[in-house]
Design a protein around this motif. Structure first.
Motif, mmCIF file in Angstrom:
data_model
loop_
_atom_site.group_PDB
_atom_site.id
_atom_site.type_symbol
_atom_site.label_atom_id
_atom_site.label_comp_id
_atom_site.label_asym_id
_atom_site.label_seq_id
_atom_site.Cartn_x
_atom_site.Cartn_y
_atom_site.Cartn_z
ATOM 1 N N LYS A 19 0.834 -1.206 0.000
ATOM 2 C CA LYS A 19 0.000 0.000 0.000
ATOM 3 C C LYS A 19 0.870 1.258 0.000
ATOM 4 O O LYS A 19 0.560 2.250 -0.678
ATOM 5 N N LEU A 20 1.961 1.231 0.746
ATOM 6 C CA LEU A 20 2.868 2.386 0.789
ATOM 7 C C LEU A 20 3.467 2.656 -0.589
ATOM 8 O O LEU A 20 3.492 3.807 -1.057
ATOM 9 N N LEU A 21 3.944 1.604 -1.238
ATOM 10 C CA LEU A 21 4.591 1.779 -2.542
ATOM 11 C C LEU A 21 3.582 2.129 -3.626
ATOM 12 O O LEU A 21 3.942 2.765 -4.617
ATOM 13 N N LYS A 22 2.342 1.721 -3.456
ATOM 14 C CA LYS A 22 1.315 2.114 -4.416
ATOM 15 C C LYS A 22 1.031 3.605 -4.306
ATOM 16 O O LYS A 22 0.815 4.297 -5.303
ATOM 17 N N LEU A 23 1.067 4.127 -3.063
ATOM 18 C CA LEU A 23 0.846 5.558 -2.853
ATOM 19 C C LEU A 23 2.007 6.390 -3.374
ATOM 20 O O LEU A 23 1.800 7.469 -3.954
ATOM 21 N N ALA A 24 3.229 5.917 -3.173
ATOM 22 C CA ALA A 24 4.417 6.683 -3.576
ATOM 23 C C ALA A 24 5.525 5.708 -3.950
ATOM 24 O O ALA A 24 6.283 5.254 -3.087
ATOM 25 N N PRO A 25 5.626 5.356 -5.232
ATOM 26 C CA PRO A 25 6.571 4.319 -5.654
ATOM 27 C C PRO A 25 8.044 4.625 -5.352
ATOM 28 O O PRO A 25 8.848 3.699 -5.255
ATOM 29 N N LEU A 26 8.408 5.910 -5.215
ATOM 30 C CA LEU A 26 9.816 6.248 -4.970
ATOM 31 C C LEU A 26 10.208 6.121 -3.502
ATOM 32 O O LEU A 26 11.386 6.252 -3.171
ATOM 33 N N THR A 27 9.250 5.872 -2.619
ATOM 34 C CA THR A 27 9.554 5.754 -1.192
ATOM 35 C C THR A 27 10.494 4.583 -0.939
ATOM 36 O O THR A 27 10.336 3.500 -1.512
ATOM 37 N N LYS A 28 11.476 4.812 -0.071
ATOM 38 C CA LYS A 28 12.442 3.755 0.279
ATOM 39 C C LYS A 28 11.998 3.115 1.598
ATOM 40 O O LYS A 28 12.042 3.749 2.653
ATOM 41 N N VAL A 29 11.552 1.876 1.508
ATOM 42 C CA VAL A 29 11.061 1.145 2.681
ATOM 43 C C VAL A 29 12.142 0.166 3.136
ATOM 44 O O VAL A 29 12.577 -0.699 2.364
ATOM 45 N N ILE A 30 12.572 0.313 4.387
ATOM 46 C CA ILE A 30 13.581 -0.569 4.976
ATOM 47 C C ILE A 30 12.853 -1.470 5.963
ATOM 48 O O ILE A 30 12.221 -0.987 6.915
ATOM 49 N N VAL A 31 12.910 -2.781 5.746
ATOM 50 C CA VAL A 31 12.145 -3.700 6.588
ATOM 51 C C VAL A 31 13.036 -4.327 7.658
ATOM 52 O O VAL A 31 14.239 -4.533 7.451
ATOM 53 N N ALA A 32 12.413 -4.606 8.819
ATOM 54 C CA ALA A 32 13.113 -5.270 9.924
ATOM 55 C C ALA A 32 12.947 -6.772 9.797
ATOM 56 O O ALA A 32 11.881 -7.264 9.440
ATOM 57 N N SER A 33 14.018 -7.504 10.081
ATOM 58 C CA SER A 33 13.971 -8.956 9.907
ATOM 59 C C SER A 33 14.762 -9.654 11.009
ATOM 60 O O SER A 33 15.923 -9.311 11.264
ATOM 61 N N GLY A 34 14.116 -10.618 11.694
ATOM 62 C CA GLY A 34 14.835 -11.484 12.613
ATOM 63 C C GLY A 34 15.503 -12.610 11.835
ATOM 64 O O GLY A 34 15.256 -12.798 10.630
#
Length: 456
Positions: free
Chosen positions: A73-88
């Motif tokens: 949903k975030l990338l659909k709203l603004a494709p240039l946004t850089k999303v950094i995900v947390a991972s165990g």
């Protein structure tokens, strides 16, 4: 809050981690949210360039379904946004899935704050570069708004349009279908003193002959069957503004006479009316037809032609605009990525080569349609020549080598020099600044006859 700080959105359901990250990233304006809906609300209000996203969000804190849905949903709203995900350590598969969906990067838990700051700095730099490139692609690359061009042919046309725009004269724009004649007309209007008034366009080929007069000049109530109310025509609608007559070559002869009378007197009568109405409009027209030939065969009035053609401008076909096809393709790619709310795609090398070599018989309109379709249908993050349906050799321009271009230019220069010097080789070599043996070599390579006069 300091407006100079860059914004970062932290989406994390653990209050302790949210607090820690907000403290560690004190040089940013940190926005926080504990679940997907609140995160989307914050994002739509502030549009931060970077988002830190924990995949384990309620109502699925032990899984990744809610986190991945929020990412999409975030990338659909603004494709240039850089999303950094947390991972165990046990969530690496979900992190890789997030990367496939468009996430920029991931960091392992527990977070190394120095590493996280480095990832954020890189993400911000990349975001700024991509945003700048998109603005350049969507912005004006020629002097006129709406025209995307860098070729000498089009830049010269833009300079002519700037000069013509300031004078209240009729302009006839010629060119093949799909070249952008209406865009040029709108640019002339926007640069004129009438820019704050209406630009009214009518396509003379799209309206049946028996309705075109009413569309142009309007009609009174009861003027004909179906005329249930008074209707203002396009000419009257454009009062104080600009009237654009597209495909003027398709206007029937009977209506050409009435248009000519309006251009001469600057008054109209609505169908069924008896009152002359003064109208102040600037008339721009366009056609893809040969009006000179039509005047010869009697299908277009000569006197109307000269009324419409106080100044003529020709839109060159896309195949005659070196480099513009690539520029336009990138413009349309950025435009439709924004319109469709899709992540930006790149062009593969073979796609760029195909765009440059294709003849574009449908001109800019065809290019736009192919890029638009590819933005919707292409798999992955890149558009190939297959996605553009440019794989075969149909309508492919043969790209000459630099050696061929140089040889052709040299041959043309020699022919001009020999014509000026009445085929005197010695004088021609001096005029060109080369020796006679060099001139003979060029003539031989170009298969020119060598029986030329020399200085006696």
């Amino acid at each position: 809050m300091n407006d100079d700080k860059r914004k970062i959105l932290v989406i994390e359901d653990d209050l302790g981690l949210r607090t820690q990250l907000k403290w560690a990233l004190a040089n940013f304006e940190v926005l926080v949210a504990e679940d997907g809906p609140k995160a989307l609300h914050q994002f739509e209000r502030k549009r931060p360039p970077v988002v830190i996203l924990d995949l384990g969000l309620p109502p699925d804190p032990n899984g990744a379904s809610e986190g991945l849905a929020t990412l999409e949903k975030l990338l659909k709203l603004a494709p240039l946004t850089k999303v950094i995900v947390a991972s165990g350590n046990d969530e690496r598969g979900n992190a890789l899935k997030a990367i496939e969906l468009g996430a920029y990067d991931f960091y392992p838990k527990p977070a190394d704050l120095d590493v996280m700051r480095l990832i954020i700095d890189r993400a911000l730099t990349l975001h700024d570069l991509e945003e700048e490139n998109e603005q350049l692609a969507l912005g004006r690359t020629s002097p006129l708004a709406g025209l995307v061009a860098s070729s000498p042919e089009m830049l010269g046309l833009c300079r002519s349009a700037e000069r013509v725009a300031t004078a209240n004269i009729a302009v006839l724009i010629t060119g093949e279908s799909g070249t952008g004649k209406e865009i040029l007309a709108r640019a002339v209007h926007d640069l004129s003193a009438r820019a704050h008034q209406r630009f009214v366009a009518i396509n003379c080929a799209a309206i049946p002959d028996n309705l075109l007069e009413s569309e142009l000049f309007g009609h009174e109530k009861g003027a004909f069957t179906g005329a249930v109310k008074q209707t203002i025509g396009k000419v009257e609608q454009a009062h104080h503004g600009t009237l654009f007559l597209d495909e003027i070559g398709d206007m029937p002869l009977s209506l050409q006479a009435k248009l000519l009378r309006f251009l001469q007197n600057r008054t109209i009568e609505r169908i069924g009316g008896r009152k002359e109405i003064e109208v102040d409009v600037r008339v721009l027209s366009a056609t893809n037809r040969d009006l000179a030939a039509m005047m010869t065969d009697g299908s277009f009035r000569e006197d109307l032609y000269y009324r419409l053609n106080e100044v003529s401008m020709h839109m060159p076909p896309l195949r005659d605009r070196p480099g513009d096809a690539i520029l336009l393709a990138r413009y349309f790619r950025a435009k439709y990525a924004k319109d469709f709310q899709r992540a930006p795609k790149t062009f593969t090398t073979d796609a760029l080569a195909a765009i440059a070599r294709y003849r574009w018989p449908g001109n800019v309109r065809e290019l736009e349609n192919r890029v638009k379709r590819a933005m919707l249908m292409a798999d992955g993050k890149a558009i190939s020549s297959a996605d553009l349906e440019l794989c075969d050799d149909t309508d492919i321009l043969q790209m000459p080598t630099l050696r061929q271009i140089r040889a052709q230019a040299e041959a043309e220069a020699v022919l001009r020099a020999l014509a000026i010097t009445d085929n005197n080789v010695s004088d021609a070599s001096q005029l060109l600044g080369v020796s006679r043996p060099t001139l003979y070599e060029i003539m031989h390579a170009a298969n020119m006859p060598i029986n030329r006069r020399d200085r006696s």
